[in-house]
Design a protein around this motif. Structure first.
Motif, PDB file in Angstrom:
ATOM      1  N   ASP A 224       0.858  -1.187   0.000  1.00 13.35           N
ATOM      2  CA  ASP A 224       0.000   0.000   0.000  1.00 13.35           C
ATOM      3  C   ASP A 224       0.890   1.231   0.000  1.00 13.35           C
ATOM      4  N   ARG A 225       0.845   2.032  -1.062  1.00 14.77           N
ATOM      5  CA  ARG A 225       1.785   3.131  -1.204  1.00 14.77           C
ATOM      6  C   ARG A 225       1.541   4.263  -0.213  1.00 14.77           C
ATOM      7  N   GLN A 226       0.425   4.293   0.429  1.00 14.86           N
ATOM      8  CA  GLN A 226       0.165   5.364   1.381  1.00 14.86           C
ATOM      9  C   GLN A 226       0.618   5.030   2.800  1.00 14.86           C
ATOM     10  N   GLU A 227       0.680   3.767   3.141  1.00 15.47           N
ATOM     11  CA  GLU A 227       0.849   3.415   4.546  1.00 15.47           C
ATOM     12  C   GLU A 227       2.152   2.701   4.887  1.00 15.47           C
ATOM     13  N   GLN A 244      -2.669  11.502 -11.967  1.00 17.61           N
ATOM     14  CA  GLN A 244      -2.504  10.967 -10.618  1.00 17.61           C
ATOM     15  C   GLN A 244      -1.911  11.968  -9.617  1.00 17.61           C
ATOM     16  N   PHE A 245      -1.025  12.835 -10.078  1.00 18.36           N
ATOM     17  CA  PHE A 245      -0.385  13.838  -9.216  1.00 18.36           C
ATOM     18  C   PHE A 245       0.284  13.174  -8.012  1.00 18.36           C
ATOM     19  N   HIS A 258       3.106   9.450  -2.217  1.00 14.98           N
ATOM     20  CA  HIS A 258       1.969  10.278  -1.819  1.00 14.98           C
ATOM     21  C   HIS A 258       1.203  10.729  -3.060  1.00 14.98           C
ATOM     22  N   GLU A 259      -0.004  11.152  -2.823  1.00 12.98           N
ATOM     23  CA  GLU A 259      -0.780  11.827  -3.869  1.00 12.98           C
ATOM     24  C   GLU A 259      -1.019  13.262  -3.409  1.00 12.98           C
ATOM     25  N   TYR A 260      -0.768  14.209  -4.301  1.00 13.90           N
ATOM     26  CA  TYR A 260      -0.992  15.622  -3.979  1.00 13.90           C
ATOM     27  C   TYR A 260      -2.435  15.988  -4.313  1.00 13.90           C
ATOM     28  N   VAL A 261      -3.207  16.217  -3.263  1.00 12.50           N
ATOM     29  CA  VAL A 261      -4.607  16.599  -3.413  1.00 12.50           C
ATOM     30  C   VAL A 261      -4.760  17.994  -2.813  1.00 12.50           C
ATOM     31  N   GLY A 263      -6.036  21.126  -1.052  1.00 10.55           N
ATOM     32  CA  GLY A 263      -7.058  21.305  -0.026  1.00 10.55           C
ATOM     33  C   GLY A 263      -7.144  20.164   0.955  1.00 10.55           C
ATOM     34  N   GLU A 264      -6.539  19.012   0.612  1.00  8.79           N
ATOM     35  CA  GLU A 264      -6.559  17.860   1.498  1.00  8.79           C
ATOM     36  C   GLU A 264      -5.165  17.350   1.849  1.00  8.79           C
ATOM     37  N   SER A 265      -4.161  17.792   1.052  1.00  2.00           N
ATOM     38  CA  SER A 265      -2.813  17.287   1.264  1.00  2.00           C
ATOM     39  C   SER A 265      -2.277  17.717   2.631  1.00  2.00           C
ATOM     40  N   LYS A 266      -1.441  16.880   3.196  1.00  2.00           N
ATOM     41  CA  LYS A 266      -0.807  17.195   4.480  1.00  2.00           C
ATOM     42  C   LYS A 266       0.440  18.060   4.321  1.00  2.00           C
ATOM     43  N   LEU A 267       0.762  18.409   3.085  1.00  2.00           N
ATOM     44  CA  LEU A 267       1.936  19.246   2.875  1.00  2.00           C
ATOM     45  C   LEU A 267       1.792  20.575   3.578  1.00  2.00           C
TER      46      LEU A 267
END
Length: 267
Positions: A224-227, A244-245, A258-261, A263-267
């Motif tokens: 799982d690429r997120q965890e 995909q960003f 990570h995926e860059y979203v 308004g939702e990204s943790k960056l």
């Protein structure tokens, strides 16, 4: 240490994309978000859908992207660019004007004690005959010199037309999903074979494939690429900045996709 970031395949300026300016602005906002946290950024090719330089001429556009890259290098952030199959024709502009470190082939790089085998990914593993021929032509110095004799406008028209045709051959312009081992994924096959003689490599990081995958070579399973951050060696395919960003971040200990979203990204 500050984080090191990896991303690829934005294909800026693609004639196959409807919202080119929006896509570039999104990429620039991402770079602006990470500029104070990054020690280095690795752009693994095809950030432009077609790029060719002449002595006094470069393609128009991309001013937001190139300006942000220049701002980051001026601030001391290392920006590395590994050429892809759409931007082979780089002859010094990004180095001189933007402070970018350009790499012409795959390289093994030590980052905080971890060994990374890095490249765009089109030059590794078994390739189809057609792709191998086209790649040879594009990299051949005589062919490059002949191409340089054309008017820049004609160069760009030919390049952009070829890139659009290549993209539109695929259903909805997207790539096939990750196919796993057994000769179906050239980059994975290469990493498995290369690891047999280079067991110290921790990460293989490639673009080109337009699929975001974190694959544990030692375990032969997709994580799982997120965890998860599993045991090396690992194959990291970076996805793209068209649909995909996605990007990878190495914080000195862990490598995570990570995926860059917005308004939702943790960056």
């Amino acid at each position: 240490m500050n984080s090191v970031y990896f991303l690829s395949d934005a294909h800026l300026g693609s004639w196959a994309e409807q919202h080119q300016r929006t896509q570039e602005r999104r990429l620039v906002r991402f770079l602006d978000n990470i500029k104070d946290k990054a020690s280095a950024i690795y752009l693994l090719g095809d950030m432009f859908d077609f790029w060719v330089e002449n002595k006094y001429v470069v393609p128009r556009g991309y001013t937001r992207f190139l300006g942000k890259i220049s701002e980051m290098t001026d601030a001391g952030v290392e920006v590395h660019y590994f050429i892809g199959n759409h931007d082979i024709w780089m002859y010094g502009y990004l180095e001189k004007e933007c402070g970018v470190i350009v790499h012409k082939k795959e390289e093994t790089i030590d980052i905080n004690g971890k060994l990374f085998f890095i490249g765009h990914g089109d030059g590794v593993g078994k390739k189809s005959t057609g792709f191998a021929i086209i790649r040879w032509i594009f990299h051949n110095r005589i062919c490059q010199r002949l191409f340089a004799l054309l008017h820049p406008d004609l160069q760009l028209w030919l390049g952009q037309s070829w890139a659009k045709h290549s993209r539109m051959k695929r259903p909805d312009g997207k790539e096939d999903p990750f196919l796993g081992g057994d000769g179906k994924e050239p980059q994975l096959d290469f990493a498995i074979e290369y690891s047999k003689t280079h067991p110290n490599i921790d990460y293989y990081v490639f673009g080109h494939r337009h699929v975001a995958i974190d694959y544990s070579i030692s375990k032969h399973k997709i994580t799982d690429r997120q965890e998860h951050d599993t045991i090396s060696p690992r194959l990291i395919l970076l996805g793209d900045w068209i649909w995909q960003f996605t990007y990878a971040e190495f914080d000195g200990e862990h490598m995570v996709l990570h995926e860059y979203v917005e308004g939702e990204s943790k960056l």
